[in-house]
Design a protein around this motif. Structure first.
Motif, PDB file in Angstrom:
ATOM      1  N   GLN A  16      50.331 -19.056  39.357  1.00  0.00           N
ATOM      2  CA  GLN A  16      49.819 -20.406  39.616  1.00  0.00           C
ATOM      3  C   GLN A  16      49.173 -20.978  38.352  1.00  0.00           C
ATOM      4  O   GLN A  16      49.456 -22.114  37.953  1.00  0.00           O
ATOM      5  N   TYR A  17      48.323 -20.190  37.725  1.00  0.00           N
ATOM      6  CA  TYR A  17      47.638 -20.667  36.520  1.00  0.00           C
ATOM      7  C   TYR A  17      48.564 -20.690  35.314  1.00  0.00           C
ATOM      8  O   TYR A  17      48.444 -21.574  34.454  1.00  0.00           O
ATOM      9  N   ALA A  18      49.517 -19.785  35.240  1.00  0.00           N
ATOM     10  CA  ALA A  18      50.506 -19.825  34.157  1.00  0.00           C
ATOM     11  C   ALA A  18      51.308 -21.127  34.239  1.00  0.00           C
ATOM     12  O   ALA A  18      51.586 -21.758  33.217  1.00  0.00           O
ATOM     13  N   GLY A  19      51.632 -21.543  35.455  1.00  0.00           N
ATOM     14  CA  GLY A  19      52.350 -22.797  35.644  1.00  0.00           C
ATOM     15  C   GLY A  19      51.522 -24.003  35.236  1.00  0.00           C
ATOM     16  O   GLY A  19      52.046 -24.967  34.657  1.00  0.00           O
ATOM     17  N   MET A  20      50.230 -23.953  35.511  1.00  0.00           N
ATOM     18  CA  MET A  20      49.348 -25.058  35.127  1.00  0.00           C
ATOM     19  C   MET A  20      49.255 -25.170  33.604  1.00  0.00           C
ATOM     20  O   MET A  20      49.282 -26.276  33.044  1.00  0.00           O
ATOM     21  N   VAL A  21      49.165 -24.025  32.929  1.00  0.00           N
ATOM     22  CA  VAL A  21      49.130 -24.036  31.466  1.00  0.00           C
ATOM     23  C   VAL A  21      50.464 -24.530  30.915  1.00  0.00           C
ATOM     24  O   VAL A  21      50.502 -25.329  29.969  1.00  0.00           O
ATOM     25  N   ALA A  22      51.563 -24.102  31.500  1.00  0.00           N
ATOM     26  CA  ALA A  22      52.886 -24.551  31.051  1.00  0.00           C
ATOM     27  C   ALA A  22      53.026 -26.068  31.187  1.00  0.00           C
ATOM     28  O   ALA A  22      53.594 -26.726  30.313  1.00  0.00           O
ATOM     29  N   ALA A  23      52.485 -26.623  32.265  1.00  0.00           N
ATOM     30  CA  ALA A  23      52.536 -28.083  32.448  1.00  0.00           C
ATOM     31  C   ALA A  23      51.743 -28.784  31.348  1.00  0.00           C
ATOM     32  O   ALA A  23      52.171 -29.834  30.835  1.00  0.00           O
ATOM     33  N   LEU A  24      50.619 -28.211  30.959  1.00  0.00           N
ATOM     34  CA  LEU A  24      49.836 -28.793  29.862  1.00  0.00           C
ATOM     35  C   LEU A  24      50.588 -28.671  28.541  1.00  0.00           C
ATOM     36  O   LEU A  24      50.524 -29.572  27.702  1.00  0.00           O
ATOM     37  N   ALA A  25      51.316 -27.579  28.366  1.00  0.00           N
ATOM     38  CA  ALA A  25      52.100 -27.396  27.143  1.00  0.00           C
ATOM     39  C   ALA A  25      53.173 -28.475  27.015  1.00  0.00           C
ATOM     40  O   ALA A  25      53.418 -28.984  25.920  1.00  0.00           O
ATOM     41  N   VAL A  26      53.775 -28.838  28.127  1.00  0.00           N
ATOM     42  CA  VAL A  26      54.776 -29.914  28.117  1.00  0.00           C
ATOM     43  C   VAL A  26      54.119 -31.232  27.708  1.00  0.00           C
ATOM     44  O   VAL A  26      54.646 -31.974  26.875  1.00  0.00           O
TER      45      VAL A  26
ATOM     46  N   MET B 126      43.983 -10.251  32.347  1.00  0.00           N
ATOM     47  CA  MET B 126      44.898  -9.590  31.413  1.00  0.00           C
ATOM     48  C   MET B 126      46.355  -9.969  31.696  1.00  0.00           C
ATOM     49  O   MET B 126      47.138 -10.162  30.767  1.00  0.00           O
ATOM     50  N   ALA B 127      46.709 -10.097  32.962  1.00  0.00           N
ATOM     51  CA  ALA B 127      48.078 -10.478  33.320  1.00  0.00           C
ATOM     52  C   ALA B 127      48.374 -11.895  32.846  1.00  0.00           C
ATOM     53  O   ALA B 127      49.453 -12.166  32.295  1.00  0.00           O
ATOM     54  N   LEU B 128      47.421 -12.813  33.044  1.00  0.00           N
ATOM     55  CA  LEU B 128      47.630 -14.194  32.589  1.00  0.00           C
ATOM     56  C   LEU B 128      47.691 -14.244  31.066  1.00  0.00           C
ATOM     57  O   LEU B 128      48.553 -14.922  30.499  1.00  0.00           O
ATOM     58  N   LYS B 129      46.815 -13.515  30.425  1.00  0.00           N
ATOM     59  CA  LYS B 129      46.820 -13.461  28.963  1.00  0.00           C
ATOM     60  C   LYS B 129      48.166 -12.933  28.448  1.00  0.00           C
ATOM     61  O   LYS B 129      48.736 -13.478  27.499  1.00  0.00           O
TER      62      LYS B 129
ATOM     63  N   VAL C 236      40.814 -26.067  28.684  1.00  0.00           N
ATOM     64  CA  VAL C 236      39.539 -25.374  28.901  1.00  0.00           C
ATOM     65  C   VAL C 236      39.195 -25.388  30.390  1.00  0.00           C
ATOM     66  O   VAL C 236      38.740 -24.383  30.944  1.00  0.00           O
ATOM     67  N   GLU C 237      39.430 -26.528  31.042  1.00  0.00           N
ATOM     68  CA  GLU C 237      39.147 -26.634  32.477  1.00  0.00           C
ATOM     69  C   GLU C 237      40.033 -25.700  33.295  1.00  0.00           C
ATOM     70  O   GLU C 237      39.552 -25.013  34.208  1.00  0.00           O
ATOM     71  N   VAL C 238      41.324 -25.665  32.994  1.00  0.00           N
ATOM     72  CA  VAL C 238      42.253 -24.802  33.740  1.00  0.00           C
ATOM     73  C   VAL C 238      41.888 -23.332  33.562  1.00  0.00           C
ATOM     74  O   VAL C 238      41.850 -22.571  34.541  1.00  0.00           O
ATOM     75  N   ILE C 239      41.595 -22.928  32.330  1.00  0.00           N
ATOM     76  CA  ILE C 239      41.230 -21.528  32.098  1.00  0.00           C
ATOM     77  C   ILE C 239      39.903 -21.208  32.784  1.00  0.00           C
ATOM     78  O   ILE C 239      39.733 -20.126  33.359  1.00  0.00           O
ATOM     79  N   GLY C 240      38.982 -22.144  32.779  1.00  0.00           N
ATOM     80  CA  GLY C 240      37.719 -21.950  33.490  1.00  0.00           C
ATOM     81  C   GLY C 240      37.933 -21.797  34.991  1.00  0.00           C
ATOM     82  O   GLY C 240      37.323 -20.929  35.629  1.00  0.00           O
ATOM     83  N   GLN C 241      38.809 -22.629  35.546  1.00  0.00           N
ATOM     84  CA  GLN C 241      39.135 -22.529  36.970  1.00  0.00           C
ATOM     85  C   GLN C 241      39.779 -21.178  37.275  1.00  0.00           C
ATOM     86  O   GLN C 241      39.472 -20.550  38.297  1.00  0.00           O
TER      87      GLN C 241
END
Length: 90
Positions: A12-22, A58-61, A35-40
């Motif tokens: 779920q969070y990997a997808g949110m980061v990927a959307a920000l990357a786009v 660690m898995a998300l990292k 910063v907000e997404v990683i904090g969440q």
């Protein structure tokens, strides 16, 4: 029983980061949002009773490192968002 990590939650969070990357690749500045997404993610990982917070982090990292390494060199902003996520998760 607590499992090592929750793949669905991590994804779920990997997808949110990927959307920000786009968005970043399209020229948007996404530093604050990242910063907000990683904090969440950290907060969510901490309260998740069915998996280990450290294992989730660690898995998300790990997913972010792989995403950065496999991003085409023609998309440097995308790769940078993933690298920034790794830094924020460290």
């Amino acid at each position: 029983m607590e499992s090592p990590h929750d793949e669905g939650l991590v994804q779920q969070y990997a997808g949110m980061v990927a959307a920000l990357a786009v968005k970043a690749e399209q020229g948007r500045v996404v530093d604050t949002e990242l910063v907000e997404v990683i904090g969440q993610a950290r907060e969510h990982f901490d309260v998740c009773a069915t998996s280990n917070a450290s294992a989730n982090t660690m898995a998300l990292k790990g997913k972010m490192k792989i995403a950065a390494q496999t991003t085409d060199e023609s998309q440097p902003r995308t790769a940078q968002v993933f690298l920034d996520a790794v830094r924020l998760l460290s």
